[in-house]
Design an enzyme around this catalytic site. Structure first.
Site, PDB file in Angstrom:
ATOM      1  CB  CYS A  46      -0.958  -0.309   1.218  1.00 27.91           C
ATOM      2  SG  CYS A  46      -1.931  -1.466   1.310  1.00 27.91           S
ATOM      3  CB  THR A  47       4.158   2.383   1.853  1.00 25.98           C
ATOM      4  OG1 THR A  47       3.250   1.614   2.783  1.00 25.98           O
ATOM      5  CG2 THR A  47       4.399   3.427   1.618  1.00 25.98           C
TER       6      THR A  47
END
Length: 230
Positions: A46-47
């Site tokens: 996600c990052t």
């Protein structure tokens, strides 16, 4: 049953970082919107995804596309996570870290929106055995209707360069009676839609190439620029 193409996207309000969503329909306004979901904050894939969207924010803005993410944690968690996202985005570009995200992250700690929009991945679970939120991508048009949806499992990161290509294709085909063929890129040839008669196509497009096929049917019609005549 989940959302289908052509359905009006639900209006909702939500807490978000850094800016709340008072009305999703008002947020859309006259723009295109991409809503993309994430399983949780402070997670590796996600990052990288949010960092990439931040890097591409100007490209989306050129296309009059507004961006908004969703993750199943609260606003305070999003605020802390944003520093990691910005740092990663800057380090990948070799540039100074920006001070703020180019889009908001909706807080959905109770998973209410994730459930409503059909974003749950039943095969991927967290440490407590709870199904994770899938990596959904929703493209919504200025008419508030769903134009495209892609649902990735939680373990597979998205390709946002491909999503830009998708937006280009959606915007082109919304404005002209063409379809984009396999592996299409902006500026490349498009296909004239079968519903357009030969006379209508000749009036609308400067150049049309008809591919001769074994069937003898002249349905595969190509126009290089898909430029509509004045």
């Amino acid at each position: 049953m989940g959302l289908r193409l052509g359905d009006e996207f639900p209006d909702f309000s939500a807490a978000a970082y850094p800016d709340n969503i008072e009305s999703f329909h008002k947020f859309i306004g006259t723009n295109w919107v991409i809503l993309f979901s994430h399983p949780a904050d402070f997670t590796p894939v996600c990052t990288t995804e949010l960092a990439r969207v931040h890097q591409l924010a100007d490209e989306f803005a050129k296309r009059k596309v507004r961006l908004v993410a969703l993750s199943c944690d609260d606003v305070n968690s999003h605020a802390g996570w944003s520093a990691d996202i910005l740092h990663y985005a800057g380090s990948k570009n070799g540039q100074k870290t920006d001070s703020s995200l180019a889009f908001s992250i909706i807080a959905d700690s109770k998973r209410e929106l994730a459930e409503m929009l059909g974003m749950i991945d039943p095969d991927e679970k967290d440490s407590n055995g709870i199904p994770l939120t899938a990596r959904a991508v929703f493209v919504i048009g200025p008419d508030k209707k769903l134009k495209l949806s892609i649902l990735y499992p939680a373990t597979v990161g998205r390709n946002f360069d491909e999503i830009i290509r998708i937006v280009d294709a959606l915007q082109l085909t919304a404005s002209k009676p063409v379809a984009t063929p396999v592996d299409w890129q902006p500026g490349k040839a498009c296909m004239v839609v079968p519903t357009l008669s030969p006379d209508e196509a000749a009036k609308m497009f400067d150049k049309i190439k008809i591919h001769q096929l074994p069937s003898g049917k002249q349905y595969l019609r190509e126009t290089v620029l898909a430029v509509e005549k004045e």
